[in-house]
Design an enzyme around this catalytic site. Structure first.
Site, mmCIF file in Angstrom:
data_model
loop_
_atom_site.group_PDB
_atom_site.id
_atom_site.type_symbol
_atom_site.label_atom_id
_atom_site.label_comp_id
_atom_site.label_asym_id
_atom_site.label_seq_id
_atom_site.Cartn_x
_atom_site.Cartn_y
_atom_site.Cartn_z
ATOM 1 C CD GLU A 196 -1.741 -4.063 3.430
ATOM 2 O OE1 GLU A 196 -2.838 -4.184 2.858
ATOM 3 O OE2 GLU A 196 -0.647 -4.053 2.815
ATOM 4 C CG ASP B 147 -2.035 -1.029 1.096
ATOM 5 O OD1 ASP B 147 -2.326 -1.464 -0.034
ATOM 6 O OD2 ASP B 147 -2.602 -1.410 2.141
ATOM 7 C CE LYS C 42 -5.799 -5.100 4.891
ATOM 8 N NZ LYS C 42 -6.579 -5.541 3.691
#
Length: 239
Positions: free
Chosen positions: A103, A72, A105
């Protein structure tokens, strides 16, 4: 002589970022919300990190053509990196140039920590070269590549105790390839896990603490290893 409240400046910076991310709660499509959240975090990195660092969504590669999972956010060196490849709208960054991977989320929980750990492992397992450095005084042998920082960025946290949760600590992978060394959950706080030492912030200073701790991690890394471009160029018929 005037005076400025530095704490207030940090708080204003944090509130702006939180506001931008919170507006995404109105987005109902999970894929669209995920991409928008990644873009917001990328904008934050590009705005506040020193200009020597670049940040992009990318795939990391090594000189043998091995690739990581898609990451990401990759924080990497561009000043001393001679090449960043783009192919079919995907960006490929040499492993030697990478400082950190993140990452993104919506929620911090055990499954997302494991997912981020696996992404980090896919980058850390790549092979990295180290070229000699030539200077006026002679030749300096290339230094061994330094470890790559890995982290996770979220808006909320599933654990009731947030950054103080024993569940959070117990879900951190302790092996070098998979360890997540820093994580930010805007609603709950930020944690760091360096050299087996766990620390965390208050929820009111989540982004401030993240920014300062990540900047310190980068500072300690110094500059990335010089990339051996001939190792990559060996894929060409003429080399």
């Amino acid at each position: 002589m005037g005076k400025v409240d530095i704490k207030e400046l940090f708080y204003n910076m944090q509130q702006e970022m939180i506001f931008n991310l919170k507006t995404l709660d109105a987005v109902t499509h999970s894929g669209t919300k995920g991409e928008a959240t990644e873009d917001s975090w990328l904008d934050f990195f590009k705005t506040y990190l020193p200009k020597r660092y670049k940040s992009d969504k990318a795939i990391v590669i090594d000189h043998e053509g091995n690739t990581s999972d898609q990451i990401d956010i990759v924080v990497y060196d561009r000043q001393y990196c001679p090449m960043v490849f783009e192919h079919n709208s995907a960006k490929y960054i040499p492993a030697e140039s990478v400082y950190a991977v993140f990452e993104v989320k919506q929620v911090l929980n055990s499954s997302h920590l494991t997912y981020a750990s696996n992404k980090a492992k896919s980058v850390r397992n790549l092979k990295r070269t180290s070229a000699d450095i030539y200077h006026a005084g002679g030749v300096q042998k290339g230094n061994p590549p330094k470890s790559i920082i890995a982290g996770i960025l979220t808006t909320r946290c599933d654990w009731k105790d947030g950054m103080n949760s024993t569940s959070l600590y117990s879900n951190l992978k302790k092996n070098e390839e998979s360890v997540i060394e820093i994580g930010c959950s805007l609603d709950a706080g930020t944690f760091t896990f360096e050299n087996s030492k766990f620390q965390s912030s208050t929820k009111d200073e989540s982004l401030i603490y993240f920014f300062i701790q990540f900047h310190e991690m980068l500072r300690k890394k110094g500059t990335v290893t010089a990339l051996d471009i001939l190792a990559y160029a060996s894929a060409l018929d003429s080399i």
